[in-house]
Design an enzyme around this catalytic site. Sequence first.
Site, PDB file in Angstrom:
ATOM      1  CG  HIS A  59      -1.964   0.967   1.307  1.00 29.64           C
ATOM      2  ND1 HIS A  59      -3.136   0.760   1.989  1.00 29.64           N
ATOM      3  CD2 HIS A  59      -2.071   2.205   0.775  1.00 29.64           C
ATOM      4  CE1 HIS A  59      -3.905   1.823   1.871  1.00 29.64           C
ATOM      5  NE2 HIS A  59      -3.276   2.727   1.136  1.00 29.64           N
TER       6      HIS A  59
ATOM      7  CG  ASP B 109      -2.159   4.528   3.752  1.00 33.67           C
ATOM      8  OD1 ASP B 109      -2.112   4.844   2.553  1.00 33.67           O
ATOM      9  OD2 ASP B 109      -3.095   4.865   4.507  1.00 33.67           O
TER      10      ASP B 109
HETATM   11  O1  DOR Z   1      -4.454   9.335   5.020  1.00 35.94           O
HETATM   12  C1  DOR Z   1      -4.623   8.881   3.895  1.00 35.94           C
HETATM   13  N1  DOR Z   1      -3.934   9.371   2.838  1.00 35.94           N
HETATM   14  N2  DOR Z   1      -5.499   7.892   3.717  1.00 35.94           N
HETATM   15  C2  DOR Z   1      -5.864   7.484   2.489  1.00 35.94           C
HETATM   16  O2  DOR Z   1      -6.730   6.648   2.394  1.00 35.94           O
HETATM   17  C3  DOR Z   1      -5.278   8.112   1.290  1.00 35.94           C
HETATM   18  C4  DOR Z   1      -3.978   8.718   1.586  1.00 35.94           C
HETATM   19  C5  DOR Z   1      -3.448   9.613   0.477  1.00 35.94           C
HETATM   20  O3  DOR Z   1      -3.569   9.244  -0.695  1.00 35.94           O
HETATM   21  O4  DOR Z   1      -2.922  10.686   0.775  1.00 35.94           O
HETATM   22 ZN    ZN Z   2      -3.770   4.660   1.288  1.00 31.25          ZN
END
Ligand code: DOR
Ligand code: ZN
Length: 443
Positions: free
Chosen positions: A73, A307
């Site tokens: 991710h 993430d």
């Molecule tokens: O905090 C986040 N940032 N959550 C997400 O789901 C997307 C991500 C982003 O793309 O900046």
């Molecule tokens: Zn994400």
Amino acid sequence: MPVRSRHHRPLAERPPPPSQVLIGRTLQHGKIRAVEVGLGESGEIVAVGRSISGGRRHDLGEAVLLPAAVDLHVHFRSPDARVEGENWSSGTIQAALGGVGTVGEMPNANPAVSTASRLVERAERGRGRLAVDMVLFGALVRARDVAALGRVAGALKLYLAPTTGIDDPVDQDEAGELLRSAASTGLAVTVHAEDPAHFRPLGNATNPVEWDSARPLEAEEAAVERLLRNVPPSLRLHIAHVTSARVSERLRAAGHSFEVSPHHLLLHGRPSDGARFKVNPPLRSETERARLWEELTLGRVPCVASDHAPHDPEEKEGPFSLAPAGVPGVGTLLPLLLARARRGELSLSVLVQAACERPSLWFGVPGGRLLPGHRGGVIAVDFRRIERFHASRFPSSCGWSPFEGSEMIFPVEHWRGGERIVEGGEYTGRPTGSIVRPEYARN
Ligand code: DOR
Ligand code: ZN
């Protein structure tokens, strides 16, 4: 948890002789032992043992050899450097430095990567810019686009809540139809599971604790419960960034894959923090964080994933309510957790399973284990080389990290495709990474 191992084909009976032999130590049956790892011409592991003959020998001394990690991710944004900010080159170099050999690039670009033609166009723009391999996610937006998207994407993503680049998430009724279409592609589907029906007015939040009250854990629990009721039986479902032990237990009991991110494992919401700590889903309380960490240490979390969301520092410095959500983390995913393993807070074998082995099986990409026949990368970790991390270590426009000053252990070397792409902790590679699709998708 549902994993497939079909792609780890045994080698032919007589494996080719190694062209390189890495000499170090490794983790075997829970113990650290001396080991030699033979790599073939194209970097595949051809032998693992106490003594391997042939090939050029590289003695890594005390370093522990581990499989390169797979980060399911990341948001590397632009394939090329046409716009300011992170791009596929700077993102994958950070991955390489942090011991990650394959990344899953999310589709919440502008516009969202929801059609086959957009995905192919992005892949073309990124050609020749990747330091490691990349799996491209397609966004589930319109059911009529899904079959074609499934023929070119490596995995699919469904957003049930608004977040960066997703102002208009699909509603619950559309979600059912999209998941049914997705199931027939055979690809893995990651879901951002928060139910906006449980959100309070988001604009009022001025710090991470208020952000947590505005997008509370109940929103995550409600979205997961609803998914579990409606998931088509054949769907390879994976839930992104789970923030609580309760949700983790629920998903484990239901037999679904999921990931947990270092920021939810190691940080909690503090009223004194600013928008750098604004992320979706939000940082939770210290109690929730501690329980989630315990889930990981007990081996109950199938995958860890960063993430990685590299927002510019200027955007993060404005008013909390206007700042974009997300924290960077692809390069620090493994080094942070290796430092915890060094301190005895996390078993190395639990970490290798969650960062390397299971994500690689989940994505259907080679690697994740140090065994003959595996074709992923190999990293060398010297557990004596603990450093205090500064984001300036990375070649990124982002330049900040929620883990600034934390203890980390970076790999001293990273081998992929028969080449050394990190030496002495520095990136020395070439952009030889490719866009990869799961082996099961090619059948
Ligand atoms: O905090 C986040 N940032 N959550 C997400 O789901 C997307 C991500 C982003 O793309 O900046
Ligand atoms: Zn994400």
